[in-house]
Motif scaffolding. Structure first.
Motif, PDB file in Angstrom:
ATOM      1  N   TRP A 218     -15.010  -2.929  13.519  1.00  0.00           N
ATOM      2  CA  TRP A 218     -14.303  -1.658  13.592  1.00  0.00           C
ATOM      3  C   TRP A 218     -14.173  -1.052  12.204  1.00  0.00           C
ATOM      4  N   HIS A 219     -14.186   0.272  12.170  1.00  0.00           N
ATOM      5  CA  HIS A 219     -13.862   0.997  10.943  1.00  0.00           C
ATOM      6  C   HIS A 219     -12.449   0.581  10.529  1.00  0.00           C
ATOM      7  N   PRO A 220     -12.206   0.371   9.229  1.00  0.00           N
ATOM      8  CA  PRO A 220     -10.863  -0.048   8.795  1.00  0.00           C
ATOM      9  C   PRO A 220      -9.751   0.870   9.297  1.00  0.00           C
ATOM     10  N   ALA A 221     -10.021   2.177   9.378  1.00  0.00           N
ATOM     11  CA  ALA A 221      -8.996   3.105   9.853  1.00  0.00           C
ATOM     12  C   ALA A 221      -8.715   2.922  11.340  1.00  0.00           C
ATOM     13  N   VAL A 222      -9.742   2.533  12.109  1.00  0.00           N
ATOM     14  CA  VAL A 222      -9.530   2.251  13.541  1.00  0.00           C
ATOM     15  C   VAL A 222      -8.581   1.064  13.695  1.00  0.00           C
ATOM     16  N   THR A 223      -8.843   0.005  12.943  1.00  0.00           N
ATOM     17  CA  THR A 223      -7.978  -1.174  12.995  1.00  0.00           C
ATOM     18  C   THR A 223      -6.544  -0.810  12.612  1.00  0.00           C
ATOM     19  N   ALA A 224      -6.398   0.002  11.572  1.00  0.00           N
ATOM     20  CA  ALA A 224      -5.058   0.390  11.114  1.00  0.00           C
ATOM     21  C   ALA A 224      -4.326   1.202  12.176  1.00  0.00           C
TER      22      ALA A 224
ATOM     23  N   SER B  67     -13.253   9.482   8.043  1.00  0.00           N
ATOM     24  CA  SER B  67     -13.305  10.381   9.193  1.00  0.00           C
ATOM     25  C   SER B  67     -13.641   9.583  10.447  1.00  0.00           C
ATOM     26  N   LEU B  68     -12.847   9.780  11.480  1.00  0.00           N
ATOM     27  CA  LEU B  68     -13.053   9.072  12.746  1.00  0.00           C
ATOM     28  C   LEU B  68     -13.374  10.061  13.854  1.00  0.00           C
ATOM     29  N   ARG B  69     -14.193   9.622  14.799  1.00  0.00           N
ATOM     30  CA  ARG B  69     -14.452  10.393  16.013  1.00  0.00           C
ATOM     31  C   ARG B  69     -13.791   9.655  17.171  1.00  0.00           C
ATOM     32  N   LEU B  70     -12.909  10.373  17.856  1.00  0.00           N
ATOM     33  CA  LEU B  70     -12.112   9.805  18.939  1.00  0.00           C
ATOM     34  C   LEU B  70     -12.481  10.487  20.253  1.00  0.00           C
ATOM     35  N   ALA B  71     -12.722   9.691  21.297  1.00  0.00           N
ATOM     36  CA  ALA B  71     -13.043  10.243  22.617  1.00  0.00           C
ATOM     37  C   ALA B  71     -11.965   9.864  23.618  1.00  0.00           C
TER      38      ALA B  71
END
Length: 308
Positions: A286-292, A108-112
């Motif tokens: 970075w969270h792995p999903a952010v990098t992806a 789960s990611l939080r995006l601003a």
């Protein structure tokens, strides 16, 4: 804390009793704005959240929250919060790495992002991410430019769209040109482009969403004073005032996704753009999903190069 409570805390090991569930509850109460909302997010009872925070405070020997609506961190809680966020984020990243059985990221990611980006750019991107990364959930936080930079720096969010950041990691997702916002019956509404100087006879309405420095520069290039008649925080209010004929404004093109009837946006002769960069937290893994996600945006055929 009473003297007896302090003796019990020391006798039981004090700080050795801290655990991740307590830190996660503390962070969730602040992020969600209350114990009930935190319970829903964490999928536990409100009582369990209250007990976790109370146990954290016993372990630390000091209150970390004020019990008001909404809860606020105490002075000590403010100092604890960034460390609690880091611990929760690190645990989540480790869990997500362990869950990657098929080589595709999860979590789960939080995006601003600023309001205009949330309205005009992110719906398409998030739809694509849902297809490309089905195991990644994204929660959107809307804020102003400085606010978003702070959230990314202190770990409130994992990913953000920053406006004209300094050189660094990330991917440019758009270059957003500024336009005049006019009532549809304005004498300049049908022009292919307008000069900022031609707007000088109208009252100027300034959006406080974070683009003031760009708008100041546009006035400087046009050789006219920057003297807003009204300063307005809410974009809906600004558009309603322009539609009512109270004045005109200048907004980035992405605000066009928010246009209501009887308003038009016209390009400016003085061309200036803002660069929108999707990036993760500075100075932290970075969270792995952010990098992806950042890598996937970079690889898109319509990707905007940093200097493009």
């Amino acid at each position: 804390m009473t003297a007896r409570g302090e003796r019990e805390r020391r006798a039981s090991g004090g700080l050795m009793n801290l655990n991740l569930s307590q830190l996660r509850a503390f962070v969730a109460v602040l992020d969600e704005g209350g114990f009930g909302a935190a319970a829903e997010t964490l999928h536990i009872s409100q009582s369990a959240v209250s007990h976790a925070v109370a146990a954290l405070e016993r372990g630390l020997g000091s209150a970390v929250l004020t019990r008001q609506a909404p809860p606020r961190p105490t002075a000590f809680g403010e100092r604890v919060l960034p460390h609690a966020r880091a611990a929760v984020a690190a645990a989540a990243a480790i869990r997500d790495l362990a869950d990657e059985r098929d080589g595709r990221p999860g979590g789960s990611l939080r995006l601003a992002a600023p309001t205009t980006v949330c309205q005009g750019l992110l719906p398409g991107l998030m739809t694509q991410w849902r297809t490309d990364f089905p195991r990644v959930g994204v929660t959107l936080f809307e804020g102003e430019d400085e606010e978003i930079t702070g959230w990314l720096g202190d770990g409130t969010v994992d990913l953000a769209v920053l406006v004209d950041p300094p050189p660094g990691p990330g991917v440019t997702i758009a270059r957003d040109r500024f336009h005049a916002l006019l009532p549809a019956d304005h004498p300049l509404a049908g022009e292919p482009a307008v000069d900022v100087a031609d707007l000088a006879d109208d009252a100027f309405l300034l959006s406080l969403g974070g683009c003031e420095r760009h708008i100041r520069e546009l006035h400087r290039r046009a050789g006219v004073p920057f003297d807003p008649t009204h300063r307005i925080r809410d974009m809906g209010t600004l558009m309603a005032m322009v539609r009512a004929g109270i004045g005109v404004s200048i907004l980035p093109a992405l605000a066009g996704a928010m246009l209501v009837p009887r308003l038009v946006m016209v390009p400016l002769i003085q061309e200036i753009t803002r660069r929108l960069v999707l990036t993760g937290p500075p100075g932290h893994p970075w969270h792995p999903a952010v990098t992806a996600i950042v890598d996937a945006v970079s690889a898109r055929p319509d990707h905007v190069p940093p200097g493009g």
